[in-house]
Design a protein around this motif. Sequence first.
Motif, short mmCIF file in Angstrom:
data_model
loop_
_atom_site.label_atom_id
_atom_site.label_comp_id
_atom_site.label_asym_id
_atom_site.label_seq_id
_atom_site.Cartn_x
_atom_site.Cartn_y
_atom_site.Cartn_z
N SER A 98 76.77 98.49 78.38
CA SER A 98 76.61 97.14 78.94
C SER A 98 77.91 96.71 79.61
CB SER A 98 76.26 96.12 77.84
OG SER A 98 77.36 95.93 76.98
N ALA A 99 77.80 95.68 80.43
CA ALA A 99 79.03 95.09 80.99
C ALA A 99 79.82 94.40 79.88
CB ALA A 99 78.67 94.10 82.08
N THR A 100 79.12 93.89 78.89
CA THR A 100 79.82 93.24 77.77
C THR A 100 80.74 94.24 77.09
OG1 THR A 100 77.87 91.84 77.50
CG2 THR A 100 79.44 91.85 75.69
N LEU A 103 83.69 95.02 79.36
CA LEU A 103 84.67 93.94 79.31
C LEU A 103 85.50 94.01 78.02
CD1 LEU A 103 82.38 91.17 80.77
CD2 LEU A 103 84.70 91.60 81.60
N THR A 124 80.86 81.02 83.89
CA THR A 124 80.54 82.44 83.84
C THR A 124 79.63 82.69 82.66
OG1 THR A 124 81.43 84.70 83.77
CG2 THR A 124 82.60 83.08 82.45
N TYR A 125 79.15 83.92 82.57
CA TYR A 125 78.36 84.31 81.41
C TYR A 125 79.31 84.47 80.22
CZ TYR A 125 74.59 86.59 78.88
OH TYR A 125 73.63 86.91 77.97
N SER A 127 79.86 86.74 78.21
CA SER A 127 80.49 88.06 78.00
C SER A 127 81.92 88.12 78.51
CB SER A 127 79.68 89.15 78.69
OG SER A 127 78.37 89.14 78.20
N THR A 128 82.20 87.46 79.64
CA THR A 128 83.56 87.50 80.21
C THR A 128 84.55 86.97 79.17
OG1 THR A 128 82.43 86.68 82.20
CG2 THR A 128 84.80 87.05 82.36
N VAL A 170 85.59 86.44 88.23
CA VAL A 170 84.14 86.73 88.20
C VAL A 170 83.56 86.57 89.61
CG1 VAL A 170 81.91 86.01 87.23
CG2 VAL A 170 83.98 85.94 85.81
N ASP A 196 85.33 90.89 86.75
CA ASP A 196 83.96 90.95 86.22
C ASP A 196 83.01 91.02 87.41
OD1 ASP A 196 81.44 90.48 85.25
OD2 ASP A 196 82.06 88.98 83.77
N ALA A 198 80.01 92.21 87.26
CA ALA A 198 78.68 92.44 86.67
C ALA A 198 77.57 92.23 87.68
CB ALA A 198 78.48 91.51 85.47
N GLN A 199 77.75 91.25 88.57
CA GLN A 199 76.66 90.88 89.49
C GLN A 199 76.87 91.37 90.91
OE1 GLN A 199 76.16 86.62 89.30
NE2 GLN A 199 76.23 86.56 87.08
N SER A 220 77.49 95.50 85.53
CA SER A 220 76.32 95.45 84.65
C SER A 220 75.14 96.12 85.35
CB SER A 220 75.94 94.01 84.32
OG SER A 220 74.70 93.99 83.63
N LYS A 225 69.87 93.14 87.37
CA LYS A 225 70.93 93.38 88.36
C LYS A 225 70.43 94.19 89.57
CE LYS A 225 74.03 91.24 85.92
NZ LYS A 225 73.30 90.82 84.73
N GLY A 232 72.98 98.65 80.56
CA GLY A 232 74.07 99.54 80.96
C GLY A 232 75.16 98.81 81.68
N TYR A 362 73.93 79.34 84.24
CA TYR A 362 74.77 79.01 83.08
C TYR A 362 75.07 77.51 83.02
CZ TYR A 362 76.29 83.68 84.64
OH TYR A 362 76.36 84.95 85.11
C1 LIG Z 1 79.20 87.56 85.01
C2 LIG Z 1 78.59 88.43 83.95
N1 LIG Z 1 79.40 89.11 83.12
C3 LIG Z 1 78.90 89.90 82.16
C4 LIG Z 1 77.55 90.03 81.96
C5 LIG Z 1 77.03 90.89 80.84
O1 LIG Z 1 76.26 91.97 81.29
P1 LIG Z 1 75.50 92.90 80.27
O2 LIG Z 1 74.18 92.28 80.01
O3 LIG Z 1 75.36 94.21 81.00
O4 LIG Z 1 76.33 93.03 79.06
C6 LIG Z 1 76.67 89.34 82.80
C7 LIG Z 1 75.22 89.43 82.59
O5 LIG Z 1 74.41 88.86 83.24
C8 LIG Z 1 77.20 88.51 83.81
O6 LIG Z 1 76.39 87.81 84.62
#
Ligand SMILES: Cc1ncc(COP(=O)(O)O)c(C=O)c1O
Length: 417
Positions: A98-100, A103, A124-125, A127-128, A170, A196, A198-199, A220, A225, A232, A362
């Motif tokens: 995952s992107a999480t 990160l 932001t999401y 996860s960042t 981001v 980040d 991810a998008q 991400s 996506k 992933g 968000y």
């Molecule tokens: C800006 C941003 N960072 C991180 C993530 C996390 O991605 P993932 O679901 O692959 O962990 C997302 C998910 O939408 C995101 O939009």
Amino acid sequence: MKLNGLVLIPFYKPEMILNNKNNYMTNKNNPNLAINGGVPVSVEPILIHKPYLDESDFKAVEAATRSTFVSGDGPACREFEHKLANYIGVKHALYVNSATSALELAFRVKNFPKGSEVIVPNFTYTSTAIAAAYNDLKIVLADVYPDNGSLDVSKLESYITKKTVAIAAVDYGGIPAEMDEILIIAEKYKLYVVHDTAQSIGSVYKGKKVGNIAHVSTFSFHGTKNLTSGEGGALTTNDDAIAERVKILREKGTDKYSFLTDNVTRGYYEYVDIGNSYVQSNILGALGITQLMKLDWMNKRRKEIAERYKKEMGGIEGLDFMRITEGAEHNWHLFGILVPAEEKYWIMDALRAEGVMANVHYTPLHRNKFYSGLTTDEESPGSMEFFSRLLRLPIYPSLTNDEVEKVIVAVKKVFGL
Ligand SMILES: Cc1ncc(COP(=O)(O)O)c(C=O)c1O
């Protein structure tokens, strides 16, 4: 104000809106609107996002499954990493779950002292920011531009203290952040930059694909996506030392990666570091390859849709588009419109009644329980304004021309045209 039976109490203070437009012409009582009992533009709901999967994806998944190499970091994962690195033009691309996770690894790899500060955009999401928290780092929330949700670089230096070690930038919605300015500030204060992305796969900033700009970038491949392997992510970097340690950290702290590639037969691999289980199944690696092969085509189709929306919706009183960073090419991950704050939820409900599944995204991080207290509405006017005005419209490669036209008709109808 009602949404799916829930009563929504707007928490935004209208006096904080800097560029509000009050003069648009919607007649909320128009009996032709579906929200008032009129005929909807689309009987079938037009969804906000859908992954694009075709025969080549299905065949690749089947072949990878039949190969019986279904566990992590297999040949398809390695091939995907190689092709992804080539596509981006970066030295290392490391596929993770995952992107999480990417990160989290981006910060873990640096071993910053506990309590060091990381600047994270307030819009932001989660996860960042949790990636930093997971590494015992202190999150400092920075304000964003009210017209595109990107880090407001004019305010960036005001968040830097002696404890600051990193900036997380981001690319909200796929629009690259102002990376030149961010990197100049980072260089001045010797800060590490995590991008980040991810998008934003396929987006370009000043001639370079994103993923090849900061010290580390994190993608991400979640189902929503532009390129998906179901779940992933990937960490990309030009830094050999970072890449080598991430290979170990994502594989439970073992040196299995080199064990599989260095051709030295010793029959076992060693436990050399801390780590977690973040490698991806070979089945998903196979999907990544076929998705990457059509990424440019998928992004082109998104662009066509965005251009059609812009042509038809440009000039609607009270509706603005998100600003694209100067020198950037957008992958059109999201199509955001900015509407009058006090009407946002009514417009969203009215569009949904017409069959267009418009959505918000968000809430600013500090408006969430986990991040409350890190900043205030008053200290974050850009984030609050952006949030108060943002709605997202459907955009994805499989959206048909007929659906695109219906979205346009619905938006115009709701705006009284
Ligand atoms: C800006 C941003 N960072 C991180 C993530 C996390 O991605 P993932 O679901 O692959 O962990 C997302 C998910 O939408 C995101 O939009």
